[in-house]
Each structure stands twice: as C-alpha cells, then as structure tokens.
Design a protein around this motif. Structure first.
Motif, PDB file in Angstrom:
ATOM      1  N   HIS A 104       9.090  -4.877  -1.603  1.00 38.99           N
ATOM      2  CA  HIS A 104       9.686  -3.876  -2.494  1.00 38.99           C
ATOM      3  C   HIS A 104      10.987  -3.336  -1.888  1.00 38.99           C
ATOM      4  O   HIS A 104      11.996  -3.188  -2.580  1.00 38.99           O
ATOM      5  CB  HIS A 104       8.675  -2.752  -2.746  1.00 38.99           C
ATOM      6  CG  HIS A 104       9.091  -1.801  -3.829  1.00 38.99           C
ATOM      7  ND1 HIS A 104       8.398  -0.668  -4.128  1.00 38.99           N
ATOM      8  CD2 HIS A 104      10.171  -1.803  -4.674  1.00 38.99           C
ATOM      9  CE1 HIS A 104       9.016  -0.024  -5.111  1.00 38.99           C
ATOM     10  NE2 HIS A 104      10.089  -0.693  -5.451  1.00 38.99           N
ATOM     11  N   HIS A 108      15.256  -3.764  -3.153  1.00 41.48           N
ATOM     12  CA  HIS A 108      16.245  -2.688  -3.300  1.00 41.48           C
ATOM     13  C   HIS A 108      17.492  -2.923  -2.462  1.00 41.48           C
ATOM     14  O   HIS A 108      18.588  -2.541  -2.863  1.00 41.48           O
ATOM     15  CB  HIS A 108      15.629  -1.335  -2.915  1.00 41.48           C
ATOM     16  CG  HIS A 108      14.818  -0.743  -4.018  1.00 41.48           C
ATOM     17  ND1 HIS A 108      15.228   0.348  -4.747  1.00 41.48           N
ATOM     18  CD2 HIS A 108      13.622  -1.115  -4.547  1.00 41.48           C
ATOM     19  CE1 HIS A 108      14.321   0.625  -5.674  1.00 41.48           C
ATOM     20  NE2 HIS A 108      13.333  -0.239  -5.570  1.00 41.48           N
ATOM     21  N   HIS A 117      14.928  -6.699  -9.826  1.00 42.43           N
ATOM     22  CA  HIS A 117      14.115  -5.473  -9.757  1.00 42.43           C
ATOM     23  C   HIS A 117      14.702  -4.342 -10.616  1.00 42.43           C
ATOM     24  O   HIS A 117      13.976  -3.443 -11.047  1.00 42.43           O
ATOM     25  CB  HIS A 117      13.975  -5.041  -8.288  1.00 42.43           C
ATOM     26  CG  HIS A 117      12.955  -3.959  -8.078  1.00 42.43           C
ATOM     27  ND1 HIS A 117      11.625  -4.092  -8.452  1.00 42.43           N
ATOM     28  CD2 HIS A 117      13.061  -2.712  -7.547  1.00 42.43           C
ATOM     29  CE1 HIS A 117      10.977  -2.978  -8.147  1.00 42.43           C
ATOM     30  NE2 HIS A 117      11.818  -2.126  -7.606  1.00 42.43           N
ATOM     31  N   HIS A 121      13.423  -0.774 -12.974  1.00 45.17           N
ATOM     32  CA  HIS A 121      13.968   0.583 -12.827  1.00 45.17           C
ATOM     33  C   HIS A 121      14.796   1.037 -14.026  1.00 45.17           C
ATOM     34  O   HIS A 121      15.119   2.225 -14.130  1.00 45.17           O
ATOM     35  CB  HIS A 121      14.819   0.677 -11.555  1.00 45.17           C
ATOM     36  CG  HIS A 121      13.995   0.877 -10.322  1.00 45.17           C
ATOM     37  ND1 HIS A 121      13.724   2.123  -9.808  1.00 45.17           N
ATOM     38  CD2 HIS A 121      13.356  -0.017  -9.520  1.00 45.17           C
ATOM     39  CE1 HIS A 121      12.962   1.983  -8.729  1.00 45.17           C
ATOM     40  NE2 HIS A 121      12.725   0.693  -8.534  1.00 45.17           N
ATOM     41  N   HIS A 201      11.126   7.741  -6.608  1.00 44.62           N
ATOM     42  CA  HIS A 201      11.600   6.355  -6.462  1.00 44.62           C
ATOM     43  C   HIS A 201      12.292   5.846  -7.727  1.00 44.62           C
ATOM     44  O   HIS A 201      13.113   4.933  -7.671  1.00 44.62           O
ATOM     45  CB  HIS A 201      10.415   5.451  -6.098  1.00 44.62           C
ATOM     46  CG  HIS A 201      10.788   4.020  -5.927  1.00 44.62           C
ATOM     47  ND1 HIS A 201      11.493   3.558  -4.831  1.00 44.62           N
ATOM     48  CD2 HIS A 201      10.603   2.938  -6.728  1.00 44.62           C
ATOM     49  CE1 HIS A 201      11.705   2.263  -4.970  1.00 44.62           C
ATOM     50  NE2 HIS A 201      11.184   1.854  -6.113  1.00 44.62           N
TER      51      HIS A 201
HETATM   52 ZN   LIG Z   1      11.548  -0.108  -6.877  1.00 42.42          ZN
END
Ligand SMILES: [Zn+2]
Length: 264
Positions: A104, A108, A117, A121, A201
């Motif tokens: 994870h 990012h 990813h 988001h 997050h």
């Molecule tokens: Zn994330």
C-alpha cells in the motif's frame, strides 16, 4: 476465488459485510453525502463485479493451488520452523498484513503504482462501497505478489483464507461512513484500523494521504512512523485534488485513469 469453496466463503463474507455495514451506515451515519450515493454505488459495485470475475478466472485458483502445493510438499519458511499450528496461522495473517502495508505504501510513493491506486482514492465520499473500488491493474499486480508470498511462506489454505476474510471485513469497516463511539475507536485504534484513521488516509491533502497505510493492524504505521492521528475529522475532504468533478469519474474514465496524465 469463486471457482472453489474458499472463493464462495470469501464472497459470502463480502456480501454479508456489505449489507451489515450498509445498515450500520444508515443507523449511525458519520456524515451525509456530498455527491450522489446512488451513482457512486453503481460505479463501485461495477468495479467489484468486474474485478471479481477477472480475479476468479485468472488468479483465484493460482492462490488456492499454490497454498495446497506448499502445504502438501512442506515448502516455505513457516514449514521450516517447528511451531504450533495456531501460531503458524497467526504468523501467516500478520506477515501477509505487513506485506500489504508495504504494498500500500508503494502504491502511494511509486508514480507508476499511484496511477492505478488513485482510482481508489478518487472516490469523493467514503463509505463501505469504497472498499471495493480498485483498478484491476492494481489487484492483478498484488495478486502476483500474493502468490509469491504464499509460496515463500508456505502459507496453508486456512491461514490464507483467514487473512483474506479479515482483510475484507477490516477494509469494509474502516471505509464505512460510521459514527463509531469514541470509546470503541480509542481501544480499537490500539491494534486495528478504525474509520477515523483511514478517513485521514483518504484526505485530499497529500501529506495526510501519505499516512495510515494499515489494513488489518495499525501496528505497522505505529512502528514505522507513518501514523497520523491528530487531525480535525470534521474538515477532512475526501478524494484526489485533481479529480473534483463527479461526472468525470464514471466507470469508463476510472478504468482508463491509470493511462491518462500523471497527477499527484
Ligand atoms: Zn491508499
């Protein structure tokens, strides 16, 4: 995993979790939607169905068969060390969760992985359906890594299934838009990831987004210095700053998003 019994168990847990957290979101909502919940749910559940079919066809049997193969042949690190079965199962869950934390974090910090990813988001509100909103490219790469880890660890099917089940439940819980009692959050946060921790997050503020990577355990963020707790929850805006318009976030746009311009 639908082609096998473990696949049905995972699917049953997913559907049960979706319904339970949906009911809880109606009963104790954190805050109202700022964009159409109906449209978001159609998109997010479309991703869920699309991804599930591809994963079931391509990766599910690889995961199950690798686990059965290493167990039958006594392969992998966990089979080299004498330990009780329960400890081996626990180690499987803990180690797989740690790898998920690392993965994870990489999605990012590595621009190539962030391209995929950012689809997750880009959801402009966060609720239980957000837990299913992943680009198949991200899931495919992580499935290959997962198969390799199962082989390396010698993880048996129960350990893998337990990890997968906890992963589904924890991800659904911490994406849920729930007004969780403070006393519960306080204790839950010690070991696990509550919605408030994961809400940070999903903030549009990049500094906040690049924290709180944990899925099952909050331990990794605590140990490795990526935990962020002191944020005014009421001012958190969810999403990716470069994608503020809901009408530009339909299924087709999201599917092609990784191959469009890079954004932070
Ligand atoms: Zn994330």
């Amino acid at each position: 995993m639908f082609s096998s019994e473990p696949g049905f168990i995972r699917l049953a847990i997913f559907i049960a979790g979706l319904l339970i957290f949906l009911l809880l979101e109606i009963w104790i909502p954190y805050r109202g939607s700022t964009v159409s919940k109906w449209k978001r749910w159609v998109i997010n559940l479309s991703f869920s169905a699309f991804n599930s079919v591809i994963l079931a066809l391509v990766f599910a049997s690889a995961i199950v068969q690798t686990s059965l193969y290493v167990t039958a042949n006594n392969l992998g690190v966990l089979n080299m060390i004498a330990m009780p079965y329960w400890l081996k199962t626990l180690a499987t869950v803990v180690i797989m969760d740690f790898l998920l934390y690392v993965w994870h974090l990489l999605t990012h910090v590595m621009p190539f992985l962030w391209r995929f990813h950012r689809v997750h988001h880009s959801d402009l509100n966060m609720d239980v359906s957000t837990a299913t909103r992943f680009h198949i490219g991200e899931l495919a790469i992580s499935a290959v890594i997962k198969v390799s880890l199962i082989f390396f660890l010698g993880a048996d099917l129960l350990g893998v299934l337990l990890f997968e089940s906890l992963l589904v439940c924890c991800a659904q819980f911490h994406h849920s838009s729930l007004n969780v009692p403070r006393w519960f959050e306080k204790y839950f946060w010690v070991l696990f990831v509550p919605p408030s921790m994961h809400r940070i997050h999903h903030s549009v503020i990049i500094k906040e987004r690049n924290t709180n990577y944990g899925t099952i355990f909050s331990l990794w963020d605590r140990l490795l210095g990526t935990l962020l707790a002191n944020v005014d929850q009421s001012r958190i805006r969810i999403g990716v700053g470069a994608y503020p318009q809901p009408d530009k976030l339909n299924f087709f746009h999201l599917l092609t998003m990784p191959f469009t311009r890079p954004v932070k």
